[in-house]
Write a protein that holds these residues in place. Sequence first.
Motif, PDB file in Angstrom:
ATOM      1  N   SER A 188     -21.091  18.050 -26.064  1.00  0.00           N
ATOM      2  CA  SER A 188     -20.188  16.993 -26.563  1.00  0.00           C
ATOM      3  C   SER A 188     -20.026  16.259 -24.768  1.00  0.00           C
ATOM      4  N   SER A 189     -19.278  15.311 -24.632  1.00  0.00           N
ATOM      5  CA  SER A 189     -19.255  15.023 -22.895  1.00  0.00           C
ATOM      6  C   SER A 189     -18.658  13.756 -22.748  1.00  0.00           C
ATOM      7  N   TRP A 190     -18.009  13.136 -21.821  1.00  0.00           N
ATOM      8  CA  TRP A 190     -17.290  12.623 -21.711  1.00  0.00           C
ATOM      9  C   TRP A 190     -17.445  11.173 -22.103  1.00  0.00           C
ATOM     10  N   ASN A 191     -18.934  10.479 -21.448  1.00  0.00           N
ATOM     11  CA  ASN A 191     -19.467   9.484 -21.985  1.00  0.00           C
ATOM     12  C   ASN A 191     -19.546   8.863 -23.726  1.00  0.00           C
ATOM     13  N   GLU A 192     -19.774  10.079 -24.359  1.00  0.00           N
ATOM     14  CA  GLU A 192     -19.506   9.768 -25.785  1.00  0.00           C
ATOM     15  C   GLU A 192     -17.746   9.608 -25.850  1.00  0.00           C
ATOM     16  N   VAL A 193     -16.850   9.897 -25.308  1.00  0.00           N
ATOM     17  CA  VAL A 193     -15.561   9.857 -25.658  1.00  0.00           C
ATOM     18  C   VAL A 193     -15.208   8.575 -24.806  1.00  0.00           C
ATOM     19  N   ALA A 194     -15.828   8.220 -23.491  1.00  0.00           N
ATOM     20  CA  ALA A 194     -15.995   6.185 -23.741  1.00  0.00           C
ATOM     21  C   ALA A 194     -16.209   5.708 -25.154  1.00  0.00           C
ATOM     22  N   ALA A 195     -17.746   6.276 -25.034  1.00  0.00           N
ATOM     23  CA  ALA A 195     -18.251   5.255 -25.823  1.00  0.00           C
ATOM     24  C   ALA A 195     -16.972   4.939 -27.586  1.00  0.00           C
ATOM     25  N   GLU A 196     -16.777   5.592 -27.747  1.00  0.00           N
ATOM     26  CA  GLU A 196     -15.813   5.794 -29.044  1.00  0.00           C
ATOM     27  C   GLU A 196     -14.702   5.399 -28.491  1.00  0.00           C
ATOM     28  N   LEU A 197     -13.831   5.337 -27.564  1.00  0.00           N
ATOM     29  CA  LEU A 197     -13.137   4.682 -27.107  1.00  0.00           C
ATOM     30  C   LEU A 197     -13.357   3.044 -27.014  1.00  0.00           C
TER      31      LEU A 197
END
Length: 202
Positions: A188-197
């Motif tokens: 996974s990646s922080w970009n995916e975390v940012a998209a979820e946020l």
Amino acid sequence: MNDIQFRNGLVPAIVRDARSGAILTLAYMNAESLQRTIESGETWFWSRSRNRLWKKGDTSGNTQRVVDIATDCDRDALVVTVIPAGPACHDGSASCFRNVPEPTDRQDCLSSTLQGLEQVLAQRRAERPEGSYSAHLFDSGLDTILKKVGEEATEVVIAAKGQSKERVVSEVADLVFHLSVLLVERGSSWNEVAAELEKRVR
């Protein structure tokens, strides 16, 4: 680390912050301090003025957790990437170097720092270089990584309950680092975390 070219028994070690990329200090290591650094995961150096080994933070508490150790092309200099727990300089400054410009856009700085960290961790996972703390975590497997995430989360809670602002920031940085290791391990990646946020704040 093999084939390090020590000169007069020493090799220069440039220490930089894993989060910002800032150069923190220039110190020296001999074979023993380098080995202790690798084994302990925290920086050890050789003091030329005191003619003895010393562990960073042994008296001040301002330790440096090692993320990676790299050599130059001639293997006669090191770059030690760390997560510092407090100032690097003996005078209380964050860095021993002065007049270094600060990033002007903190948002871009945070984004580039996390993306840069992800890239380094992905490389360490693929190459597993000797002396790398992150490679050691990947070698140890998911359970060890999860254990470290839990430990660092607990440290954040303890720091937030009454320790200094600087300690809270340091412990949160440790947690983010280990969460980054977990994300890379799970693909996974922080970009995916940012998209979820972003979905949650709409």
